[in-house]
Write an enzyme that holds these catalytic residues in place. Structure first.
Site, mmCIF file in Angstrom:
data_model
loop_
_atom_site.group_PDB
_atom_site.id
_atom_site.type_symbol
_atom_site.label_atom_id
_atom_site.label_comp_id
_atom_site.label_asym_id
_atom_site.label_seq_id
_atom_site.Cartn_x
_atom_site.Cartn_y
_atom_site.Cartn_z
ATOM 1 N N TRP A 199 0.810 -1.170 0.095
ATOM 2 C CA TRP A 199 0.058 0.130 0.014
ATOM 3 C C TRP A 199 0.863 1.394 0.014
ATOM 4 O O TRP A 199 0.332 2.165 -0.721
ATOM 5 C CB TRP A 199 -1.075 -0.144 1.230
ATOM 6 C CG TRP A 199 -2.231 -1.075 0.998
ATOM 7 C CD1 TRP A 199 -2.346 -2.423 1.670
ATOM 8 C CD2 TRP A 199 -2.866 -1.102 -0.056
ATOM 9 N NE1 TRP A 199 -3.158 -2.842 1.286
ATOM 10 C CE2 TRP A 199 -3.655 -2.514 0.292
ATOM 11 C CE3 TRP A 199 -3.084 -0.496 -1.318
ATOM 12 C CZ2 TRP A 199 -4.682 -2.832 -0.866
ATOM 13 C CZ3 TRP A 199 -4.282 -0.705 -2.258
ATOM 14 C CH2 TRP A 199 -5.104 -1.897 -1.716
ATOM 15 N N ASP A 209 -1.215 6.969 6.278
ATOM 16 C CA ASP A 209 -2.409 6.163 5.892
ATOM 17 C C ASP A 209 -2.548 5.293 7.133
ATOM 18 O O ASP A 209 -1.770 4.429 7.516
ATOM 19 C CB ASP A 209 -1.915 5.201 4.540
ATOM 20 C CG ASP A 209 -2.902 4.185 4.233
ATOM 21 O OD1 ASP A 209 -3.977 4.038 4.925
ATOM 22 O OD2 ASP A 209 -2.662 3.399 3.259
ATOM 23 N N LYS A 248 -12.470 -1.158 7.751
ATOM 24 C CA LYS A 248 -11.889 -2.203 8.513
ATOM 25 C C LYS A 248 -12.248 -2.068 9.902
ATOM 26 O O LYS A 248 -13.274 -2.594 10.452
ATOM 27 C CB LYS A 248 -10.309 -1.975 8.328
ATOM 28 C CG LYS A 248 -9.766 -2.628 7.186
ATOM 29 C CD LYS A 248 -8.882 -1.745 6.545
ATOM 30 C CE LYS A 248 -8.268 -1.660 5.231
ATOM 31 N NZ LYS A 248 -8.452 -3.087 4.561
HETATM 32 N N1 PMP Z 1 -4.011 1.474 2.527
HETATM 33 C C1 PMP Z 1 -4.253 0.340 3.252
HETATM 34 C C2 PMP Z 1 -3.237 0.224 4.461
HETATM 35 C C3 PMP Z 1 -5.035 -0.550 3.084
HETATM 36 O O1 PMP Z 1 -5.268 -1.449 3.851
HETATM 37 C C4 PMP Z 1 -5.995 -0.471 2.231
HETATM 38 C C5 PMP Z 1 -6.922 -1.245 1.495
HETATM 39 N N2 PMP Z 1 -6.871 -2.775 2.285
HETATM 40 C C6 PMP Z 1 -5.869 0.512 1.179
HETATM 41 C C7 PMP Z 1 -4.913 1.506 1.508
HETATM 42 C C8 PMP Z 1 -6.640 0.677 -0.023
HETATM 43 O O2 PMP Z 1 -7.974 1.220 0.201
HETATM 44 P P1 PMP Z 1 -8.992 1.404 -0.510
HETATM 45 O O3 PMP Z 1 -9.579 -0.073 -1.343
HETATM 46 O O4 PMP Z 1 -10.040 1.862 0.387
HETATM 47 O O5 PMP Z 1 -8.818 2.395 -1.610
#
Ligand code: PMP
Length: 350
Positions: free
Chosen positions: A99, A165, A189
């Site tokens: 991520w 994030d 989450k």
């Molecule tokens: N950052 C983290 C730490 C994540 O766990 C996730 C999704 N699992 C994301 C970003 C991406 O999130 P989204 O699908 O809401 O764009």
């Protein structure tokens, strides 16, 4: 009894789902479902306002921060943050997993993005040591790495504002918001269902620019996140989840989360068959990846776990193996059931 270990959208607290069920056809005596309400109606505005107040109360958000409810997931924030805070300017990234790689790649489209620390060479099994000096507009970090199962246990001491994030850990433990310029998190989450993204940003970092309207934090802030139609039902369910968190308190939830994670890591560390490879001091409290090191054996365990009511334990498609996501809503019972199944499987296989 079924336990859902999904990484997100993840399980929601049962009392929240029951309350939503009760409210489905008539919210608070209105004879209207929240699903069919105007986002400018009285009852919806009170839901929005309560959600913001709960975020402020639970995280002790200082008054000089805006709380925004947006869409586009954490992924849209990968671009929106640099577009608003550092258009074309330098931004530094701590690379700790998939991520953060994605956040960096999107920032690199709109800013002068640099990776200043990385644990990629270590297959992201640890949190890297951080360089002290940085003249970037901000330093970005992924507080909890959902795939790799690592987390920051202390924050880098750098001069620029930190941008975090916090998608997979916000509300799972106390956080000092004042240490950050901006925190963002997809809701699916620990906050609520998919569709909502929470952004907490220091007001002094906001400025009116020439960005298209949806991309402007300042416009969302000025309009109480009602510049356009918000994801009304996600916001309502998130408000219910935040009320549920408040009943226990983030401090006590953190204690419970530590207990759940300890139990699972102890079980894995005692096992001869299953392993978690993450450096112990950097282990996540929310996402616990583990594996036997053998693809077929992992697949057989996943089938066995499913037969015992433990579902969605598959690791992310990019890493394989297993991953137990044990967010706030996962009861201790669920983790105990998983540990028992891990032990029983190992015994049956030996
Ligand atoms: N950052 C983290 C730490 C994540 O766990 C996730 C999704 N699992 C994301 C970003 C991406 O999130 P989204 O699908 O809401 O764009």
């Amino acid at each position: 009894m079924l336990y859902n270990f999904s990484a997100g959208p993840a399980m929601l607290p049962k009392p929240v789902l029951l309350e939503a069920q009760r409210d489905m056809l008539s919210y608070d005596g209105t004879s209207l479902s929240v699903l069919e309400m105007s986002h400018r109606s009285e009852p919806f505005l009170s839901i929005r306002n309560e959600a913001e107040q709960l975020v402020r109360d639970l995280l002790f958000v200082p008054d000089d921060y805006e709380v925004l409810f947006l869409q586009g997931g954490a992924t849209l924030q990968f671009a929106m943050v640099p577009m608003n805070l550092a258009p074309g300017g330098r931004v530094d990234f701590i690379e700790t997993g998939l991520w953060s790689e994605r956040a960096f790649a999107d920032a690199a489209c709109v800013s002068d993005a640099h990776v200043v620390a990385s644990s990629k060479a270590d297959a992201y099994q640890s949190i890297p040591t951080l360089p002290a000096a940085s003249d970037a507009a901000y330093v970005h970090l992924t507080l909890n790495n959902t795939l790799e199962g690592t987390r920051f246990t202390s924050l880098p001491d750098v001069a620029p504002p930190l941008v975090a994030d916090a998608s997979s850990c916000l509300f799972s433990e106390p956080i000092d918001v004042s240490r950050f310029g901006l925190i963002y998190a997809g809701a699916q989450k620990n906050i609520g269902p998919a569709g909502l993204t929470l952004v907490i940003v220091r007001k002094e970092l906001l400025r009116a620019g020439s960005l298209p309207s949806y991309l402007r934090y300042d416009l969302h802030a000025k309009n109480d996140s009602l510049y356009n139609t918000p994801p009304t039902y996600s916001l309502y369910l998130s408000m219910l989840v935040l009320r549920w968190i408040k009943q226990t308190g983030v401090g006590r939830i953190h204690t419970q989360n530590k207990m759940k994670a300890k139990l699972l890591y102890e079980t894995l560390d005692a096992s001869n068959l299953f392993h978690n490879r993450v450096l112990k001091k950097d282990r996540s409290l929310m996402n616990v990846p583990f594996s036997t090191g053998d693809e077929e054996r992992d697949a057989s365990f996943l089938r066995y776990a499913k037969e015992h009511g433990l579902i969605n334990l598959e690791g992310h498609r990019s890493v394989g193996g297993m991953r137990a996501s044990i967010y706030n809503a996962m009861p201790l019972d669920g983790v105990e059931a998983l540990c028992a199944v891990i032990n029983r499987y190992e015994k049956e296989m030996s």
